[in-house]
Write an enzyme that holds these catalytic residues in place. Structure first.
Site, PDB file in Angstrom:
ATOM      1  N   GLY A 216       0.644  -1.309  -0.294  1.00 29.18           N
ATOM      2  CA  GLY A 216      -0.096  -0.155  -0.005  1.00 29.18           C
ATOM      3  C   GLY A 216       0.821   1.287  -0.022  1.00 29.18           C
ATOM      4  O   GLY A 216       1.777   1.373  -0.769  1.00 29.18           O
ATOM      5  N   GLY A 245      -2.788  -5.107  -7.343  1.00 32.21           N
ATOM      6  CA  GLY A 245      -2.044  -6.068  -7.217  1.00 32.21           C
ATOM      7  C   GLY A 245      -1.803  -6.772  -8.559  1.00 32.21           C
ATOM      8  O   GLY A 245      -0.565  -7.336  -8.616  1.00 32.21           O
ATOM      9  N   ASP A 246      -2.526  -6.927  -9.234  1.00 27.84           N
ATOM     10  CA  ASP A 246      -2.548  -7.605 -10.791  1.00 27.84           C
ATOM     11  C   ASP A 246      -1.582  -6.759 -11.651  1.00 27.84           C
ATOM     12  O   ASP A 246      -0.776  -7.437 -12.430  1.00 27.84           O
ATOM     13  CB  ASP A 246      -3.759  -7.786 -11.250  1.00 27.84           C
TER      14      ASP A 246
END
Length: 301
Positions: A216, A245-246
Site C-alpha cells: 500500500g 496487485g495484478d
C-alpha cells in the site's frame, strides 16, 4: 510467452455515485463500467498492454463467460478458456463518497476434469511462465494449483489468498501477497518495510524463489535468496484499488521478460499499480513512458 490461469473469472461491474450509501435508499447512477475480470485475466490485460506475449486461460460459462471471451477478443488478447456448465460470476464495486464497496460472487463449481482440460491447453501452448491467480471456485482446493504448477516445464507464479499460500506444496518461482495475505501466510505481523521483508523471507523459504509483497502506502518489496529490493509508493489520488496487485505483478513479469533486473522490475510494477489505482474499473489505464531517470517502466503496445 506468459500464460495466465483464472480458475474463477468474473465480469467486473464498477459504478460511481456522488452520494453515500444508505440502507433502504435507492441510489441511481448514470452508467456502469463492465470489464472482463479475475486476477489472471487482469494480468494478461496488463502484459498485453506492455507488449509481452500472453494467453489467458481458465474456465468460463454462461452469458457472462461469453462476455469475458468476447471482451478479451475485442481487446486483442488471445484466450484459450475451457467452457463449463455453470455461469461465470459477477463482481460489483460501488465507488461512493463514503467509501469503496465490493460484492463478489463465489462463482460456479469447477471439477478436477476441467482442471485437466486447462492442463491440456497449457501443454499445447508451451508457455515459459504460468501465472495462477485469484480465488478458488467451489469444487477445487490448492491441489488444483499444485497440479497446474507440476504439469509442465514452465515456471509458475501464484497470486492467491494468504491462507492458500500456506497450503501449497509444489515449488513456485514467484508469489505476490499483499500485507494481510503475507501476515496470514506466515503468522507474522507486517507493520512496516522491515517486518514485511522478514515475513517475505520466511515465506520464500517455504517453496517460493521470489516473494513480491505489495504494501500500500509503503510501496512494495521483492525478496529472493540473493536480493532484497524496496520500491516506495508513488503519490497519487487513489480512485479504485481493484486490480492494483495484478498490475504490480504484471509489471514485474513484463520487465523480467524483457531482461530487467529486480530493481527495475519492481519499479515497473509499482508504476503500473499506480496507474491502476488512479483509474476506476479493471480495464488497463494509460501507462506512462520512460521516467526522468531513463527507465522505461512500460511500453504501450
Amino acid at each position: 510467452m506468459i500464460a495466465t490461469v483464472t480458475l474463477n473469472p468474473a465480469v467486473d461491474q464498477t459504478v460511481t455515485t456522488e452520494q453515500p450509501l444508505s440502507p433502504g435508499e435507492v441510489i441511481r447512477v448514470d452508467d456502469a463500467q463492465f470489464d472482463a475480470g479475475g486476477k489472471g485475466i487482469n494480468v494478461s490485460k496488463y502484459l498485453s498492454e506492455m507488449g509481452t506475449e500472453t494467453v489467458a486461460t481458465g474456465v468460463v460459462g454462461g452469458f457472462l463467460g461469453r462476455f469475458v471471451t468476447e471482451r478479451l477478443a475485442a481487446q486483442g488478447i488471445e484466450s484459450r478458456f475451457v467452457d463449463i456448465d455453470g455461469t461465470t460470476r459477477l463482481n460489483s464495486t460501488v465507488l461512493a463518497t463514503d467509501g469503496e464497496y465490493k460484492l463478489n460472487q463465489r462463482g460456479p463449481v469447477v471439477s478436477d476434469a476441467e482442471v485437466g482440460a486447462i492442463v491440456e491447453r497449457l501443454t499445447s501452448l508451451s508457455p515459459d511462465i504460468v501465472v495462477v491467480a485469484g480465488s478458488l471456485p467451489s469444487g477445487l482446493d490448492t491441489g488444483a494449483i499444485d497440479r497446474l504448477a507440476r504439469a509442465g516445464p514452465w515456471e509458475t507464479a501464484v497470486d492467491v489468498e494468504g491462507a492458500l499460500l500456506r497450503e501449497l506444496d509444489a515449488h513456485y518461482a514467484i508469489c505476490k501477497p499483499n500485507a494481510p495475505e503475507l501476515e496470514a501466510a506466515t503468522d507474522r505481523s507486517v507493520d512496516d518495510r522491515e517486518s514485511a521483508v522478514a515475513a517475505a523471507s520466511s515465506l520464500r523459504e517455504t517453496g517460493f524463489d521470489c516473494v513480491i509483497a505489495s504494501l500500500g502506502a509503503d510501496g512494495a518489496v521483492l525478496v529472493t535468496a540473493d536480493d532484497v529490493v524496496h520500491e516506495p509508493a508513488i503519490d497519487c489520488e487513489v480512485v479504485d484499488t481493484v486490480g492494483a496487485g495484478d498490475a504490480l505483478l504484471s509489471g514485474v513479469l513484463a520487465a523480467r521478460d524483457a531482461g530487467a533486473d529486480d530493481a527495475v522490475a519492481l519499479h515497473t510494477g509499482v508504476v503500473a499499480a499506480t496507474a491502476a489505482v488512479s483509474t476506476p474499473g479493471t480495464d488497463v489505464p494509460p501507462l506512462p513512458e520512460a521516467d526522468e531517470s531513463g527507465v522505461q517502466p512500460v511500453s504501450n503496445s
